[in-house]
Design an enzyme around this catalytic site. Structure first.
Site, PDB file in Angstrom:
ATOM      1  N   GLU A   1       0.962  -1.166   0.075  1.00 19.96           N
ATOM      2  CA  GLU A   1       0.096   0.243  -0.118  1.00 19.96           C
ATOM      3  C   GLU A   1       0.861   1.210   0.170  1.00 19.96           C
ATOM      4  OE1 GLU A   1      -0.943  -2.827   1.767  1.00 19.96           O
ATOM      5  OE2 GLU A   1      -3.254  -2.921   1.325  1.00 19.96           O
ATOM      6  N   SER A   2       1.253   1.702  -1.229  1.00 22.73           N
ATOM      7  CA  SER A   2       2.056   3.107  -1.429  1.00 22.73           C
ATOM      8  C   SER A   2       3.440   2.845  -1.093  1.00 22.73           C
ATOM      9  CB  SER A   2       1.552   3.973  -0.582  1.00 22.73           C
ATOM     10  OG  SER A   2      -0.008   4.133  -1.074  1.00 22.73           O
TER      11      SER A   2
ATOM     12  N   CYS B   1      -1.842   3.814   1.780  1.00 24.80           N
ATOM     13  CA  CYS B   1      -3.182   4.261   1.417  1.00 24.80           C
ATOM     14  C   CYS B   1      -4.058   3.006   2.064  1.00 24.80           C
ATOM     15  CB  CYS B   1      -3.307   4.171  -0.084  1.00 24.80           C
ATOM     16  SG  CYS B   1      -2.866   2.340  -0.814  1.00 24.80           S
TER      17      CYS B   1
ATOM     18  N   SER C   1       1.951   1.570  -8.591  1.00 25.01           N
ATOM     19  CA  SER C   1       2.796   2.471  -7.924  1.00 25.01           C
ATOM     20  C   SER C   1       4.237   2.570  -8.333  1.00 25.01           C
ATOM     21  CB  SER C   1       2.948   1.824  -6.355  1.00 25.01           C
ATOM     22  OG  SER C   1       1.875   1.740  -5.651  1.00 25.01           O
TER      23      SER C   1
ATOM     24  N   HIS D   1       0.868   7.175  -7.029  1.00 27.63           N
ATOM     25  CA  HIS D   1       0.187   5.905  -6.834  1.00 27.63           C
ATOM     26  C   HIS D   1      -1.224   6.077  -7.466  1.00 27.63           C
ATOM     27  CE1 HIS D   1       3.215   4.549  -4.154  1.00 27.63           C
ATOM     28  NE2 HIS D   1       3.452   5.652  -3.654  1.00 27.63           N
TER      29      HIS D   1
END
Lengths: 354, 354
Positions: free
Chosen positions: A70-71, A85, A247, A261
């Site tokens: 996540e990012s 995120c 990403s 992202h």
């Protein structure tokens, strides 16, 4: 970043990131100490608390860059950036992080903290302490004194939250008898600036590039979209998620980074662009970003400290006293905020009167 | 403003005012029309909805000024200002007011609305729709389109809320095909500026002047405190409440006003100062206000439109890039906000790091 088994109606992914940036002060007693001395295994354990993991790594002699599930995460000598995120919980890793930093880098003093995010589209899906900005402020205030929470933009709609340390300028007010300023002798001022462009309502045709249906590799998506042309000096580490999502981290030799992202689903499309590359004016960079992604609206934030070449670029956002638009993206709101060592500009643009 | 029979422990009065300022556009078809044509009896009925009443009246050829049981009201040709403290409900009079204005002045178009207030010390005591800023924004959005809600300052503590109309500059962008700007031909631009100084933690010795124990008349309190020296050109209509509390309106020949409201109880002392008197720099006026009242902290807001002589005075708040303090009252926060026809500066000052 998506689960293909989800019922489409109920499927939702919160693209909006929580962005944590910490600067540590080097102790007077030591010229050594580097956040990159924290062992990889310790960073992995830290990210477990956040509910994400490392999926790619790149680095140069100035900065380590991690693409996360996540990012992204960037670790430099005394600057730590964690951008996550979804329903991740980055604030929960703050105390363990401060321990790791003391243990492995010997830094005991936080010089700056910036915790920021756009408003969530679906805040009710977040986990504690991220369910509301007030909860986040309460959590941060339990760790830091003299913190301040700002809400910039329309508090009812497209707004952006920031928590940072309050106070008068610690660098230019060395003569103040301020108890917070005991260690001003040892402050290193280095030029710094951070631009973020947080886009929503993106062009579905552009977004369709960031799916495994359209592109078989991340590199293909990077090139087809034109992401590689935004800041050509960047060495890119990119990742295309299954079945969709993208990403990238970019690093330049001088230590600058960029990161993008993408949550491409039309129902909740979101793209973030961030860089600390120094520019006298960010207008051209912003234009390139907008040409690549074609958002319906976006939030723009720019932090500049006194040493930054971009120091006067809040003025770039307006011309004379007139709003400066980007094509049919009209500037609806402009705010400036003087922080203790940074000037912050915020602007909100949209295609139609909202 | 206080009830002497209250149990002292439970006694509380919310000095923080809700400030509603409306500007109406004169229709192209008519050069007549004046908000002062609304009959007194209609205004009295309007104020019943707000839960307050008129207790004193003064006027000159430019403006009618009313001291209210809870603060003040100013009515000029096309500008209406209602400032009410306590648990009054000024937003509830908005729709009836728009009807009265159409009926008696013939104005059908709201050119500007500014609804603002500091954070309440005890929001739970307020009546709907004033229990939260979000409730107020929802209420206002049910009447106006294109409204925007801002929170300036530390959202967690000493902050200040504003609701106003969003959008690009309607005056300088006459060429825009913006459906909101149909009537730009008819806009009269007149210089305008409003300064507010919202003070808390005030000097108890100063506050004790504003009680019937210390002063037998309002005039005595006005003179002993030095209020009459802040803007000497003002003709003052003042009122001392039983057993304590003070309000004053001042009018100058050129149509400018000032107004001060004082809640002197040490447990929740609050003083507001407001004026639209034009000044190139407000530093001297602010200094006088601070010398009279000696607050521990204060919020400062300044609206200036493009025609105002004070147009550049956001710069007065900072010097170079350094914060500009007032004696031991240090500037903690500075924010600017570009509104569609106004620049807004916000600053927060306090004696000690909060």
């Amino acid at each position: 970043m998506s689960d293909p088994d989800d019922n489409y109606d109920s499927h939702y992914f919160e693209g909006v990131e929580k962005l944590l940036e910490l600067w540590f002060r080097k102790p007077a007693s030591s010229k050594n100490g580097d956040l990159r001395d924290i062992p990889r295994q310790k960073l992995e354990a830290l990210l477990k608390i956040v509910n994400c993991e490392i999926i790619s790594f790149s680095s140069n002699d100035r900065v380590d860059a991690y693409v996360l599930s996540e990012s992204s995460m960037f670790v430099a000598e005394r600057r730590f950036i964690l951008k996550t995120c979804g329903t991740t919980t980055p604030l929960k890793c703050l105390k363990p992080l401060l321990c790791l930093v003391e243990q492995h880098a010997g830094f005991t003093e936080v010089e700056e903290i910036f915790y920021s995010r756009k408003n969530f589209k679906r805040p009710e899906l977040q986990k504690s302490p991220h369910k509301s900005f007030q909860d986040e402020v309460d959590f941060l205030n339990s760790i830091f004194k003299d913190g301040v929470g700002y809400c910039l933009g329309n508090s009812d709609e497209d707004c952006w939250y920031l928590y940072t340390l309050q106070g008068t300028d610690v660098i230019n007010n060395n003569n103040n008898n301020n108890s917070n300023n005991n260690n001003t002798d040892n402050i290193e001022i280095e030029p710094d600036q951070t631009l973020e462009v947080l886009m929503t309502d993106l062009d579905p045709q552009v977004m369709s590039l960031f799916t495994k249906n359209s592109c078989s590799t991340a590199a293909e998506a990077t090139q087809k979209s034109g992401i590689d042309k935004i800041l050509p000096q960047m060495v890119i580490d990119d990742y295309l998620f299954e079945p969709c999502g993208y990403s990238m981290n970019g690093l330049s030799k001088n230590g600058s980074y960029m990161t993008i992202h993408i949550t491409p689903e039309p129902e909740f499309s979101y793209v973030s662009f961030e860089t600390n590359v120094p520019q006298v004016s960010y207008r051209e960079v912003i234009q390139k970003v907008l040409q690549v992604f074609r958002p319906g609206k976006f939030v723009l934030t720019l932090f500049t400290n006194k040493e930054s070449v971009a120091m006067d670029s809040p003025g770039v956002l307006k011309r004379g006293k007139k709003y400066c638009n980007f094509g049919d993206l009209e500037c609806r709101e402009v705010q400036y905020c003087q922080l203790r060592n940074y000037d912050l500009s915020f602007a909100f643009y949209s295609k139609f009167p909202s």
